[in-house]
Design a protein around this motif. Structure first.
Motif, PDB file in Angstrom:
ATOM      1  N   LEU A 197       0.852  -1.191   0.000  1.00  0.00           N
ATOM      2  CA  LEU A 197       0.000   0.000   0.000  1.00  0.00           C
ATOM      3  C   LEU A 197       0.890   1.245   0.000  1.00  0.00           C
ATOM      4  O   LEU A 197       1.296   1.723   1.053  1.00  0.00           O
ATOM      5  CB  LEU A 197      -0.924   0.014   1.225  1.00  0.00           C
ATOM      6  CG  LEU A 197      -1.912  -1.149   1.374  1.00  0.00           C
ATOM      7  CD1 LEU A 197      -2.637  -1.068   2.717  1.00  0.00           C
ATOM      8  CD2 LEU A 197      -2.922  -1.159   0.228  1.00  0.00           C
ATOM      9  N   PRO A 198       1.199   1.785  -1.161  1.00  0.00           N
ATOM     10  CA  PRO A 198       2.076   2.964  -1.221  1.00  0.00           C
ATOM     11  C   PRO A 198       1.431   4.188  -0.578  1.00  0.00           C
ATOM     12  O   PRO A 198       0.202   4.282  -0.461  1.00  0.00           O
ATOM     13  CB  PRO A 198       2.261   3.184  -2.735  1.00  0.00           C
ATOM     14  CG  PRO A 198       1.881   1.891  -3.375  1.00  0.00           C
ATOM     15  CD  PRO A 198       0.834   1.277  -2.489  1.00  0.00           C
ATOM     16  N   HIS A 199       2.269   5.122  -0.179  1.00  0.00           N
ATOM     17  CA  HIS A 199       1.779   6.376   0.389  1.00  0.00           C
ATOM     18  C   HIS A 199       0.915   7.118  -0.628  1.00  0.00           C
ATOM     19  O   HIS A 199       1.240   7.189  -1.816  1.00  0.00           O
ATOM     20  CB  HIS A 199       2.956   7.258   0.800  1.00  0.00           C
ATOM     21  CG  HIS A 199       2.539   8.585   1.356  1.00  0.00           C
ATOM     22  ND1 HIS A 199       2.310   9.689   0.560  1.00  0.00           N
ATOM     23  CD2 HIS A 199       2.283   8.982   2.631  1.00  0.00           C
ATOM     24  CE1 HIS A 199       1.941  10.707   1.315  1.00  0.00           C
ATOM     25  NE2 HIS A 199       1.921  10.319   2.567  1.00  0.00           N
ATOM     26  N   SER A 200      -0.197   7.674  -0.145  1.00  0.00           N
ATOM     27  CA  SER A 200      -1.038   8.512  -0.999  1.00  0.00           C
ATOM     28  C   SER A 200      -1.836   9.480  -0.138  1.00  0.00           C
ATOM     29  O   SER A 200      -2.605   9.042   0.736  1.00  0.00           O
ATOM     30  CB  SER A 200      -2.014   7.672  -1.827  1.00  0.00           C
ATOM     31  OG  SER A 200      -2.919   8.518  -2.522  1.00  0.00           O
ATOM     32  N   PRO A 201      -1.719  10.785  -0.386  1.00  0.00           N
ATOM     33  CA  PRO A 201      -2.507  11.763   0.369  1.00  0.00           C
ATOM     34  C   PRO A 201      -3.978  11.769  -0.037  1.00  0.00           C
ATOM     35  O   PRO A 201      -4.807  12.415   0.620  1.00  0.00           O
ATOM     36  CB  PRO A 201      -1.835  13.090   0.018  1.00  0.00           C
ATOM     37  CG  PRO A 201      -1.253  12.868  -1.345  1.00  0.00           C
ATOM     38  CD  PRO A 201      -0.807  11.435  -1.351  1.00  0.00           C
ATOM     39  N   LEU A 202      -4.302  11.063  -1.114  1.00  0.00           N
ATOM     40  CA  LEU A 202      -5.677  11.092  -1.621  1.00  0.00           C
ATOM     41  C   LEU A 202      -6.651  10.359  -0.715  1.00  0.00           C
ATOM     42  O   LEU A 202      -7.853  10.647  -0.730  1.00  0.00           O
ATOM     43  CB  LEU A 202      -5.725  10.482  -3.027  1.00  0.00           C
ATOM     44  CG  LEU A 202      -4.885  11.180  -4.093  1.00  0.00           C
ATOM     45  CD1 LEU A 202      -5.018  10.440  -5.425  1.00  0.00           C
ATOM     46  CD2 LEU A 202      -5.300  12.630  -4.233  1.00  0.00           C
ATOM     47  N   VAL A 203      -6.163   9.398   0.071  1.00  0.00           N
ATOM     48  CA  VAL A 203      -7.067   8.587   0.892  1.00  0.00           C
ATOM     49  C   VAL A 203      -7.735   9.449   1.957  1.00  0.00           C
ATOM     50  O   VAL A 203      -8.968   9.506   2.055  1.00  0.00           O
ATOM     51  CB  VAL A 203      -6.320   7.397   1.526  1.00  0.00           C
ATOM     52  CG1 VAL A 203      -7.286   6.565   2.370  1.00  0.00           C
ATOM     53  CG2 VAL A 203      -5.676   6.533   0.453  1.00  0.00           C
ATOM     54  N   LEU A 204      -6.938  10.140   2.755  1.00  0.00           N
ATOM     55  CA  LEU A 204      -7.516  10.984   3.799  1.00  0.00           C
ATOM     56  C   LEU A 204      -8.342  12.114   3.191  1.00  0.00           C
ATOM     57  O   LEU A 204      -9.396  12.480   3.715  1.00  0.00           O
ATOM     58  CB  LEU A 204      -6.420  11.554   4.695  1.00  0.00           C
ATOM     59  CG  LEU A 204      -6.911  12.395   5.875  1.00  0.00           C
ATOM     60  CD1 LEU A 204      -7.800  11.570   6.808  1.00  0.00           C
ATOM     61  CD2 LEU A 204      -5.732  12.977   6.649  1.00  0.00           C
ATOM     62  N   ARG A 205      -7.878  12.648   2.072  1.00  0.00           N
ATOM     63  CA  ARG A 205      -8.611  13.726   1.411  1.00  0.00           C
ATOM     64  C   ARG A 205     -10.018  13.258   1.024  1.00  0.00           C
ATOM     65  O   ARG A 205     -11.003  13.993   1.198  1.00  0.00           O
ATOM     66  CB  ARG A 205      -7.834  14.183   0.180  1.00  0.00           C
ATOM     67  CG  ARG A 205      -8.243  15.525  -0.383  1.00  0.00           C
ATOM     68  CD  ARG A 205      -7.310  15.924  -1.510  1.00  0.00           C
ATOM     69  NE  ARG A 205      -5.918  15.971  -1.067  1.00  0.00           N
ATOM     70  CZ  ARG A 205      -4.877  16.023  -1.902  1.00  0.00           C
ATOM     71  NH1 ARG A 205      -5.074  16.024  -3.209  1.00  0.00           N
ATOM     72  NH2 ARG A 205      -3.658  16.067  -1.424  1.00  0.00           N
ATOM     73  N   ALA A 206     -10.125  12.031   0.513  1.00  0.00           N
ATOM     74  CA  ALA A 206     -11.425  11.499   0.112  1.00  0.00           C
ATOM     75  C   ALA A 206     -12.333  11.274   1.315  1.00  0.00           C
ATOM     76  O   ALA A 206     -13.527  11.606   1.281  1.00  0.00           O
ATOM     77  CB  ALA A 206     -11.235  10.191  -0.656  1.00  0.00           C
ATOM     78  N   VAL A 207     -11.779  10.730   2.399  1.00  0.00           N
ATOM     79  CA  VAL A 207     -12.585  10.480   3.596  1.00  0.00           C
ATOM     80  C   VAL A 207     -13.041  11.799   4.211  1.00  0.00           C
ATOM     81  O   VAL A 207     -14.186  11.926   4.668  1.00  0.00           O
ATOM     82  CB  VAL A 207     -11.785   9.643   4.615  1.00  0.00           C
ATOM     83  CG1 VAL A 207     -12.560   9.486   5.912  1.00  0.00           C
ATOM     84  CG2 VAL A 207     -11.449   8.271   4.037  1.00  0.00           C
ATOM     85  N   ALA A 208     -12.171  12.803   4.196  1.00  0.00           N
ATOM     86  CA  ALA A 208     -12.538  14.108   4.748  1.00  0.00           C
ATOM     87  C   ALA A 208     -13.663  14.747   3.941  1.00  0.00           C
ATOM     88  O   ALA A 208     -14.631  15.286   4.500  1.00  0.00           O
ATOM     89  CB  ALA A 208     -11.320  15.018   4.771  1.00  0.00           C
ATOM     90  N   ALA A 209     -13.561  14.690   2.607  1.00  0.00           N
ATOM     91  CA  ALA A 209     -14.569  15.316   1.753  1.00  0.00           C
ATOM     92  C   ALA A 209     -15.874  14.526   1.737  1.00  0.00           C
ATOM     93  O   ALA A 209     -16.958  15.112   1.694  1.00  0.00           O
ATOM     94  CB  ALA A 209     -14.030  15.459   0.330  1.00  0.00           C
TER      95      ALA A 209
END
Length: 236
Positions: A197-209
């Protein structure tokens, strides 16, 4: 799956050492404290803070812990620590000091201060997990990013974030009975890299939005008992 079931247990996870990768189990005792052995150990520094993906009054951010693993082997109470290649290390304390580049850390069993952030059990639905996958196409996502203890396979057509409707309710799972009381506010740890599971800032961004940064259902244990993969999650 019974008609009144929320779903069935798809996978069970426990994390012998807090903030490291966990181990899948087919059956496990659920105690008042949570899954037997879950987060019973942690990496502790000289100030008494526990290694985590964040820094708070109790926890200290220790980058890289999530790339390591932990498991109980041969019925031993003290867990093995697995290196970044998944191999058990002979001396966990020495390895952790070299890996973290800190000479004040050691593996410590839980004492008076709990290793849990909040409640002892985290439960996640496949409906919500599938939503995350759709929200971040091209990013590798499985339940390990959210570190649940119990992944519940929900029926086809179940909406994402169904966990919201579970809060305040009690369910039986195998021989245990639990009460859903809250949900987890997610932090950058869901973005961190771990094996596969590579690092990705998109995961938290999606959960937040998509859901105000909250994901799962946290539960307390009302009646201890054994839980296994395939057990239905039944209200009552």
């Amino acid at each position: 799956m019974t008609l009144l079931s929320f779903g069935v247990v798809e996978r069970l996870w426990r994390y012998p050492v807090k903030s490291t990768g966990g181990e899948r189990v087919d059956r496990v005792a659920v105690e008042f404290r949570g899954l037997a052995g879950d987060r019973l150990w942690a990496v502790r520094d000289a100030a008494g803070k526990f290694g985590s993906g964040k820094s708070t009054r109790r926890f200290r951010h220790m980058p890289g812990l999530l790339r390591l693993g932990s498991r109980y082997a041969d019925g031993r109470d003290r867990p093995e620590v697995l290196d970044v290649d998944g191999r058990p290390v002979p001396d966990p304390d020495a390895y952790l000091r070299a890996y973290l580049r800190r000479d004040d850390v050691m593996l410590a069993r839980e004492g008076e201060i709990s290793h849990f952030d909040q409640q002892p059990l985290s439960v996640l639905s496949t409906a919500t997990l599938d939503w995350v996958r759709r929200a971040v196409p091209g990013v590798a996502v499985d339940e390990r990013r959210f570190r649940p203890n119990i992944l519940v396979r929900t029926p086809a057509g179940t909406p994402p974030f169904v966990e919201d409707t579970w809060l305040g309710r009690t369910v039986g799972i195998g021989g245990a009975r639990i009460e859903f009381v809250d949900s987890s506010e997610r932090c950058a740890m869901v973005n961190h890299d771990q094996p596969g599971l590579p690092h990705s800032p998109l995961v938290l961004r999606a959960v937040a939005a998509g859901h105000d940064n909250r994901l799962d259902a946290l539960a307390r244990v009302l009646v201890p008992g054994e839980v296994g993969v395939g057990d239905p999650v039944v209200p009552g």
